[in-house]
Motif scaffolding. Structure first.
Motif, PDB file in Angstrom:
ATOM      1  N   MET A  26       0.839  -1.199   0.000  1.00 37.14           N
ATOM      2  CA  MET A  26       0.000   0.000   0.000  1.00 37.14           C
ATOM      3  C   MET A  26       0.872   1.247   0.000  1.00 37.14           C
ATOM      4  SD  MET A  26      -3.064  -0.993   2.662  1.00 37.14           S
ATOM      5  CE  MET A  26      -4.218   0.151   1.852  1.00 37.14           C
ATOM      6  N   HIS A  27       0.259   2.372  -0.290  1.00 36.64           N
ATOM      7  CA  HIS A  27       1.007   3.624  -0.191  1.00 36.64           C
ATOM      8  C   HIS A  27       0.068   4.798   0.031  1.00 36.64           C
ATOM      9  CE1 HIS A  27       0.091   5.512  -4.148  1.00 36.64           C
ATOM     10  NE2 HIS A  27      -0.014   4.280  -4.585  1.00 36.64           N
ATOM     11  N   GLY A  28       0.610   5.845   0.616  1.00 40.23           N
ATOM     12  CA  GLY A  28      -0.047   7.130   0.712  1.00 40.23           C
ATOM     13  C   GLY A  28       0.847   8.146   0.058  1.00 40.23           C
ATOM     14  N   LEU A  29       0.475   8.622  -1.131  1.00 40.75           N
ATOM     15  CA  LEU A  29       1.274   9.578  -1.895  1.00 40.75           C
ATOM     16  C   LEU A  29       2.666   9.042  -2.212  1.00 40.75           C
ATOM     17  CD1 LEU A  29       0.320  12.875  -0.003  1.00 40.75           C
ATOM     18  CD2 LEU A  29      -0.734  11.919  -2.054  1.00 40.75           C
ATOM     19  N   GLY A  30       2.770   7.736  -2.441  1.00 38.59           N
ATOM     20  CA  GLY A  30       4.053   7.140  -2.793  1.00 38.59           C
ATOM     21  C   GLY A  30       4.895   6.717  -1.608  1.00 38.59           C
ATOM     22  N   ASN A  31       4.501   7.099  -0.405  1.00 32.98           N
ATOM     23  CA  ASN A  31       5.142   6.612   0.821  1.00 32.98           C
ATOM     24  C   ASN A  31       4.613   5.196   1.026  1.00 32.98           C
ATOM     25  OD1 ASN A  31       4.974   7.663   4.329  1.00 32.98           O
ATOM     26  ND2 ASN A  31       6.543   6.506   3.285  1.00 32.98           N
ATOM     27  N   ASP A  32       5.446   4.173   0.758  1.00 30.68           N
ATOM     28  CA  ASP A  32       4.914   2.828   0.561  1.00 30.68           C
ATOM     29  C   ASP A  32       5.214   1.873   1.710  1.00 30.68           C
ATOM     30  OD1 ASP A  32       7.619   2.766  -0.097  1.00 30.68           O
ATOM     31  OD2 ASP A  32       7.369   1.360  -1.755  1.00 30.68           O
ATOM     32  N   ASP A  63       9.046   1.759   2.372  1.00 30.90           N
ATOM     33  CA  ASP A  63       9.564   2.763   3.296  1.00 30.90           C
ATOM     34  C   ASP A  63       9.356   2.342   4.749  1.00 30.90           C
ATOM     35  OD1 ASP A  63      10.377   4.577   1.294  1.00 30.90           O
ATOM     36  OD2 ASP A  63       8.346   5.374   1.122  1.00 30.90           O
ATOM     37  N   GLN A  64       8.248   1.636   5.018  1.00 26.08           N
ATOM     38  CA  GLN A  64       7.990   1.090   6.350  1.00 26.08           C
ATOM     39  C   GLN A  64       7.311  -0.271   6.212  1.00 26.08           C
ATOM     40  OE1 GLN A  64       7.429   4.647   6.243  1.00 26.08           O
ATOM     41  NE2 GLN A  64       9.308   4.908   7.417  1.00 26.08           N
ATOM     42  N   PHE A  65       7.598  -1.128   7.182  1.00 27.26           N
ATOM     43  CA  PHE A  65       7.038  -2.475   7.244  1.00 27.26           C
ATOM     44  C   PHE A  65       5.979  -2.469   8.340  1.00 27.26           C
ATOM     45  CE2 PHE A  65       7.026  -6.784   8.958  1.00 27.26           C
ATOM     46  CZ  PHE A  65       6.974  -7.569   7.805  1.00 27.26           C
ATOM     47  N   ILE A  66       4.743  -2.819   8.000  1.00 24.36           N
ATOM     48  CA  ILE A  66       3.617  -2.675   8.914  1.00 24.36           C
ATOM     49  C   ILE A  66       3.026  -4.041   9.246  1.00 24.36           C
ATOM     50  CG2 ILE A  66       1.369  -1.597   9.285  1.00 24.36           C
ATOM     51  CD1 ILE A  66       3.640   0.422   8.871  1.00 24.36           C
ATOM     52  N   VAL A  67       2.753  -4.262  10.528  1.00 30.95           N
ATOM     53  CA  VAL A  67       2.065  -5.470  10.967  1.00 30.95           C
ATOM     54  C   VAL A  67       0.794  -5.066  11.702  1.00 30.95           C
ATOM     55  CG1 VAL A  67       2.179  -7.580  12.331  1.00 30.95           C
ATOM     56  CG2 VAL A  67       4.221  -6.745  11.158  1.00 30.95           C
ATOM     57  N   GLY A 226      15.939   6.167   9.357  1.00 31.71           N
ATOM     58  CA  GLY A 226      16.005   4.761   9.003  1.00 31.71           C
ATOM     59  C   GLY A 226      15.539   4.440   7.602  1.00 31.71           C
ATOM     60  N   ALA A 227      15.087   5.456   6.830  1.00 31.04           N
ATOM     61  CA  ALA A 227      14.558   5.193   5.492  1.00 31.04           C
ATOM     62  C   ALA A 227      15.185   6.057   4.415  1.00 31.04           C
ATOM     63  CB  ALA A 227      13.045   5.383   5.483  1.00 31.04           C
ATOM     64  N   GLY A 228      15.636   7.258   4.774  1.00 32.84           N
ATOM     65  CA  GLY A 228      16.172   8.171   3.763  1.00 32.84           C
ATOM     66  C   GLY A 228      15.076   9.035   3.167  1.00 32.84           C
ATOM     67  N   ILE A 229      15.307   9.553   1.960  1.00 34.30           N
ATOM     68  CA  ILE A 229      14.324  10.411   1.311  1.00 34.30           C
ATOM     69  C   ILE A 229      13.120   9.574   0.886  1.00 34.30           C
ATOM     70  CG2 ILE A 229      13.872  11.938  -0.646  1.00 34.30           C
ATOM     71  CD1 ILE A 229      16.840  12.620  -0.678  1.00 34.30           C
ATOM     72  N   THR A 230      11.929  10.038   1.237  1.00 38.43           N
ATOM     73  CA  THR A 230      10.695   9.364   0.833  1.00 38.43           C
ATOM     74  C   THR A 230       9.822  10.341   0.057  1.00 38.43           C
ATOM     75  OG1 THR A 230       9.668   9.895   2.966  1.00 38.43           O
ATOM     76  CG2 THR A 230      10.720   7.745   2.751  1.00 38.43           C
ATOM     77  N   LEU A 231       8.882   9.795  -0.715  1.00 36.12           N
ATOM     78  CA  LEU A 231       8.015  10.640  -1.533  1.00 36.12           C
ATOM     79  C   LEU A 231       7.028  11.439  -0.684  1.00 36.12           C
ATOM     80  CD1 LEU A 231       7.241   8.274  -4.554  1.00 36.12           C
ATOM     81  CD2 LEU A 231       8.822  10.216  -4.467  1.00 36.12           C
ATOM     82  N   ALA A 232       6.748  10.956   0.511  1.00 36.41           N
ATOM     83  CA  ALA A 232       5.848  11.657   1.428  1.00 36.41           C
ATOM     84  C   ALA A 232       6.089  11.127   2.834  1.00 36.41           C
ATOM     85  CB  ALA A 232       4.382  11.462   1.033  1.00 36.41           C
ATOM     86  N   GLY A 261       2.788  14.161  -3.641  1.00 35.14           N
ATOM     87  CA  GLY A 261       1.477  14.791  -3.699  1.00 35.14           C
ATOM     88  C   GLY A 261       1.192  15.636  -2.473  1.00 35.14           C
ATOM     89  N   ASP A 262      -0.090  15.948  -2.281  1.00 38.27           N
ATOM     90  CA  ASP A 262      -0.500  16.903  -1.251  1.00 38.27           C
ATOM     91  C   ASP A 262      -1.181  16.231  -0.066  1.00 38.27           C
ATOM     92  OD1 ASP A 262       0.359  18.897  -2.936  1.00 38.27           O
ATOM     93  OD2 ASP A 262      -1.654  19.498  -3.598  1.00 38.27           O
TER      94      ASP A 262
END
Length: 293
Positions: A26-32, A63-67, A226-232, A261-262
């Motif tokens: 999944m992602h929110g504005l490319g932050n995946d 960018d992040q691992f979610i459980v 811990g991730a670096g540059i992210t899209l959002a 995005g916004d």
């Protein structure tokens, strides 16, 4: 992906269920995010396993691992967050909206509560495929961020060349925001790592670089811890909203434009930060049980 073991056709479905774990990208504005569901049964996920899955070359990449874990005492779900290096994070705004959308769609609800190690986050469905999350209180004290010593969080003694004088706050995780005249001239990839790990941040920090376009609009790029540059970055956008208003650069509402995005932000008078934005599912798949260990 399946192990190279022969099975009879009659046992194939049982075999697949027994050795694979479904995931959702999944992602929110490319932050995946890679999302695993551990509500029905625990998943023995190690930091190294999470980091391997988050690897963009040898894993799925995120960018992040979610459980997702069972919710209790008023929460609909518990969201556990790991950075790509395997370290645990306390907040992730874009992931909060993503997880809330899954749980709300399952329940046929328009409002759910997502619990994190940093607190409970109510999220509601809005028209147009948008979700609004109450990201909780912005915490402004130097111990709250946290910082290594007592410092005015509105003006940190921190600089890299001409990029200087950030403001800091906590949104369940540590943030510092630099306000710059021209975002395109900031070498984010060069200075981000050193700022993230500066001794003033004992737990490291997310570093934002913001350019104010008007009192209702800013551009933002985040170097995530811990991730670096992210899209959002949802929590980074929250921190930028709070820090910009504290500096007198914006009102309490603003559109924050990031590379992906916004997001639409509001820092309410009661101290809570509201974040509104979209969610998306990129694809689904399965992992072998061994991948999470």
């Amino acid at each position: 992906m399946a192990w190279p073991v022969r099975v009879s056709p009659g046992w194939r479905a049982l075999y697949i269920r027994s050795v694979t774990i479904p995931f959702r990208k999944m992602h929110g504005l490319g932050n995946d995010f890679v999302v695993l569901d551990a509500r029905a049964r625990p998943l023995p996920i190690t930091p190294s396993g999470a980091a391997a899955i988050a690897d963009r070359h040898f894993g799925i990449g995120c960018d992040q691992f979610i459980v997702m874990e069972p919710g209790t005492d008023g929460a609909d779900v518990f969201m556990r967050i790991r950075n790509p290096d395997g370290s645990e994070a306390g907040a992730c705004g874009n992931a909060t909206r993503c997880i809330a959308s899954l749980v709300a769609d399952e329940a046929g609800a328009d409002r759910v509560v997502v619990r994190t190690i940093a607190g409970d986050l109510p999220v509601e469905r809005l028209p147009g495929g948008l979700w609004r999350a109450d990201m909780g209180l912005a915490r402004l004290g130097w111990r709250d961020v946290p910082l290594a010593r007592e410092v005015d969080t509105l003006h940190l003694p921190l600089a890299r060349g001409e990029v200087a004088d950030p403001a800091a706050c906590s949104m369940g995780n540590p943030h510092a925001t630099f306000f710059v005249p021209d975002l395109d001239r900031v070498p984010v990839a060069e200075i981000g790592p050193g700022l993230e790990t500066d001794p003033i941040f004992p737990d490291r920090a997310n570093i934002g670089f913001a350019q104010i376009l008007s009192p209702e609009h800013m551009r933002l790029v985040i170097w995530e811890r811990g991730a670096g540059i992210t899209l959002a970055c949802g929590s980074g956008a929250c921190a930028a909203m709070v820090n910009a208003h504290r500096r007198g650069l914006t009102g309490r509402r603003a559109t924050i434009t990031m590379p992906g995005g916004d997001l639409f932000m509001e820092w309410r008078a009661d101290g809570h930060v509201l974040m509104t934005g979209p969610v998306a599912t990129a694809f689904t798949g399965t992992l072998p049980d061994s991948a999470v260990a």
